[in-house]
Each structure stands twice: as structure tokens, then as C-alpha cells.
Design a protein around this motif. Structure first.
Motif: not given
Length: 92
Positions: A6-16, A23-26, A28-34
């Protein structure tokens, strides 16, 4: 590129898609959790399947017709009754 599935762009896409502002810190945190969650699924894929025939047994007792309460007995402890029925508070 990292080994993470999982990369940060995928996390941003899911969040959208979920209409969640991160936030940017979140991110990164969710990327690691996913990534951790997906690794758990990989672990589950390694568990061997077990073939077994299930023995189905009816554990329920048979129905028995028994004498029930009379209307008077059923309403005896009710706080309020009306026309032979329980009366409860009005729901608004």
C-alpha cells in the motif's frame, strides 16, 4: 519504491472515496496500518485448508404445546392497561 503493498496515494484515494480528510501524518500512519492488515491476510492464506465432513445434529428440543397465561394473568403486573392490552408510553 517500497516493499509495502500500500502506498500513500492509495490511502489518499480511499480517504477521498470515504470523504475523510487526512493530514499528512495520518496518511503515513494509515499506510503502515493498511500494510499490516494486508500482511495478516497473507498469513491467513498460508493456513492449510482442512477437509472434514460435518456431522449435523439437531440440538433443539421438540416443541410441546403447554397451557399459557390467561389475559388477566398476563396483565396482572402491568403498570397500565387499556382495553385488555398493555399500554406503554407514547413514542414521539
Amino acid at each position: 519504491m517500497s516493499d509495502s503493498p500500500v502506498d500513500s496515494e492509495e490511502v489518499r484515494h480511499v480517504a477521498e472515496l470515504a470523504r475523510v480528510d487526512l493530514a499528512d501524518e495520518e496518511v503515513e500512519e494509515f499506510t503502515a496500518q493498511f500494510a499490516d492488515i494486508l500482511s495478516y491476510f497473507d498469513t491467513l492464506d498460508e493456513v492449510p485448508e482442512v477437509e472434514s465432513e460435518e456431522e449435523l445434529v439437531n440440538v433443539m428440543r421438540p416443541d410441546e404445546v403447554r397451557e399459557g397465561l390467561t389475559q388477566e394473568e398476563a396483565l396482572r403486573n402491568a403498570a397500565e392497561t387499556e382495553a385488555g392490552q398493555f399500554k406503554g408510553p407514547r413514542v414521539s
